[in-house]
Design an enzyme around this catalytic site. Structure first.
Site, PDB file in Angstrom:
ATOM      1  CB  ALA A 158      -0.918  -0.012   1.219  1.00 46.99           C
ATOM      2  CG  PHE A 159      -0.887   5.369   0.023  1.00 50.58           C
ATOM      3  CD1 PHE A 159      -0.486   6.442   0.805  1.00 50.58           C
ATOM      4  CD2 PHE A 159      -2.180   4.876   0.202  1.00 50.58           C
ATOM      5  CE1 PHE A 159      -1.348   7.010   1.748  1.00 50.58           C
ATOM      6  CE2 PHE A 159      -3.038   5.436   1.135  1.00 50.58           C
ATOM      7  CZ  PHE A 159      -2.614   6.503   1.913  1.00 50.58           C
ATOM      8  N   GLY A 223      -2.267  -7.008 -10.543  1.00 47.94           N
ATOM      9  CA  GLY A 223      -2.411  -7.630  -9.228  1.00 47.94           C
ATOM     10  C   GLY A 223      -3.230  -8.903  -9.297  1.00 47.94           C
ATOM     11  CB  SER A 240      -9.415  -1.368   1.842  1.00 46.60           C
ATOM     12  OG  SER A 240      -9.705  -2.066   0.638  1.00 46.60           O
ATOM     13  CB  THR A 241     -11.908  -4.535   5.238  1.00 46.46           C
ATOM     14  OG1 THR A 241     -11.166  -4.254   6.428  1.00 46.46           O
ATOM     15  CG2 THR A 241     -12.778  -5.752   5.474  1.00 46.46           C
ATOM     16  CD  GLU A 261      -0.683  -7.682   8.605  1.00 43.40           C
ATOM     17  OE1 GLU A 261      -1.555  -7.083   9.275  1.00 43.40           O
ATOM     18  OE2 GLU A 261       0.113  -8.492   9.096  1.00 43.40           O
ATOM     19  N   GLY A 457       3.796   2.542  15.915  1.00 45.63           N
ATOM     20  CA  GLY A 457       5.216   2.473  16.259  1.00 45.63           C
ATOM     21  C   GLY A 457       5.681   1.081  16.620  1.00 45.63           C
ATOM     22  CB  ALA A 458       4.788  -2.288  15.327  1.00 47.25           C
TER      23      ALA A 458
END
EC number: 1.2.1.3
Length: 507
Positions: A158-159, A223, A240-241, A261, A457-458
């Site tokens: 993703a962006f 994709g 997105s979901t 994710e 912040g993982a």
């Protein structure tokens, strides 16, 4: 915004591409990258055709047949070299990330640092692809498990983190013996070119098969090839979901694997015992950082009724000090939304929240529109909500923080969990019992649960991912490497006899 400002950005991007070893684009092509910093076009690029994408999968599959037999520590040397090159070109790649994702230089460099960190982690992991030995019920038998390379891994990124999340997958996939085909966001093709070129150099310098990593630059049509091709053993997709609902069933139908994710609607609970100074700092960064465009952005704040007025007053005051603008200015803390669609979604969400009983406490306005009409800078927004209404239960990828209250911890946890998403969560408390309850099975239902830090912040060492509509995937640290491998259970009989399990008699 002046013409010189646009030119300076383009010159900076071209210089960064050259430093990473990317050939200078010839100025033609239909894939037109744009910068959210200015809204202006950056560099036109040639789009990958469907035939080229199919060829990329074929070449990755052929390379896998060789790569899987290379000893894992040798595979780790490629990733080690990639990490060294990323360290050398950290600033160059960060410039590309900033130009395409609109991040501050601190955050852009932090993203590249995540790439370096996962390379370090993966190199160590290349010597620790452990299997177990289990006791056998039969004498003279050994029972164990072994792990083997899986195949081609398709990565769809993703962006908002154009290179970091991709690298979580790629570094681990490569040391596990897989090959990778990467389809980045169309909005961040230049960052992808920089990262890919550095990896290609690492592959060449290490003497690895040159086709172990493929880059395809295109949209959903390409994709779809990764989703549908049976040679792609694992599809790792961030988005997105809605996207996950499309990809998941298609991959499952061909019995492939998915690592998803997806959406996040992350919340923090603030208890009466919380250190409000600490909470204030953690909330502001998690809610307003990256202009609210992190999957772990804090979107809901559930505050005990005894401290809500004090905390919201302090939050409003802090929000009024946030500097908004072009993050090439190092004094700026909040950059732009990625495009007009994100801006419209934020405006719609604010209007819906007010219609559902919310009160805007601060923010919600577009700024710098006269200077940069094609860029979308928005004030981070705090909205006091009477209930967790429909709009609050939806994810809006923008800097909106909804504030709600609770009276007891059970109520707070129920409110916290009552959303479809389950990515990241936090509690601010100095009460050990409250912290333990939040982390227990009866507490947060998210894949990430923090105490006295925000939702974002993982670190690389922990597995990253979430539950429910977040998709259930896990990337990065811990035992996430197992996702990229297949497990075999082995029984070895050295007894000279042939006893059957469970005492079965036959012949």
């Amino acid at each position: 915004m002046t013409v010189s400002t646009i030119t300076q950005l383009q010159d900076r991007v071209l210089a960064a591409l050259e430093a990473c070893g990317v050939p200078t684009p010839d100025g033609s092509g239909e894939l037109l990258t744009r910068s959210p910093l200015t809204g202006e076009a950056l560099v036109p690029l040639t789009r990958t055709t469907l035939a080229e994408a199919e060829d990329a999968v074929a070449r990755a599959h052929e390379a896998f047949l060789e790569w899987r037999d290379v000893p894992a520590p040798e595979r780790g040397r490629v990733v080690k070299r990639w990490g060294e090159l990323l360290t050398e070109h950290k600033r160059d790649l960060a410039i590309l990330v900033q130009a395409e994702a609109g991040k501050s230089m601190s955050e852009a460099e932090g993203e590249v640092q995540e790439m370096i960190d996962i390379c370090d982690f993966a190199v160590g992991q290349s010597r620790m692809l452990y299997g177990k030995t289990m006791p056998s019920e039969r004498p003279g038998h050994r029972l164990m498990e072994t792990w083997h390379p899986l195949g081609v891994v398709g990565v769809i990124s993703a962006f908002n983190f154009p290179v970091a999340v991709y690298s979580w997958n790629t570094a681990l996939a490569l040391v596990c013996g897989d090959t990778v085909v990467w389809k980045p966001s169309e909005m961040c093709a230049l960052s992808a070119l920089g990262a890919h070129q550095l990896l290609a150099r690492a592959v060449a310098e290490s003497g690895a098969p040159e086709d172990i990593h493929q880059l395809v630059l295109a949209g959903r049509d390409v994709g779809a090839i990764l989703v549908e091709d049976p040679r792609v053993a694992l599809v790792s997709a961030t988005g997105s979901t809605r996207m996950g609902r499309e990809i998941g069933p298609q991959v499952a139908q061909r019995f492939g694997r998915c690592l998803l994710e997806l959406g996040g609607n992350n919340a923090a609970i603030v208890t009466p015992s919380a250190d409000l100074d600490l909470a204030l700092r953690g909330i502001v960064f998690a809610a307003a950082g990256t202009a609210g465009q992190r999957c772990t952005t804090m979107r809901r704040l559930i505050v005990h009724e005894s401290v809500v007025d004090t905390l919201t007053e302090r939050l409003v005051a802090a929000y009024r000090t946030l500097t908004i603008g072009d993050p090439r200015d190092e004094s700026v803390l909040v950059g732009p939304l990625i495009n007009e669609g994100s801006y419209r979604a934020m405006v719609d969400a604010i209007e819906a929240a007010v219609a559902q009983g919310g009160e805007v406490l601060v923010g919600g306005n577009r700024v710098l529109a006269a200077e940069m009409p094609d860029a979308y800078y928005m004030e981070p927004t705090i909205i006091r909500m009477p209930t967790q209404s429909e709009v609050v239960r939806e994810e809006t990828f923008a800097p909106i923080l909804y504030v709600m209250t609770y009276s007891d911890l059970d109520e707070a946890i129920t409110l916290h969990n009552d959303v479809p998403q389950g990515l990241s969560s936090a509690i601010f408390t100095t009460d050990q019992a409250e912290a333990e309850i939040f982390l227990s099975g009866a507490g947060s239902d998210c894949g990430i649960a923090n105490v006295n830090i925000g939702t974002s912040g993982a670190e690389i060492g922990g597995a990253f991912g979430g539950e429910k509509e977040t998709g259930g995937g896990r990337e990065s640290g811990s035992d996430s490497w197992q996702t990229y491998m297949r497990r075999a259970t082995n029984t070895i009989n050295y007894s000279g006899q042939l006893p059957l399990a469970q005492g079965v008699k036959f012949l």
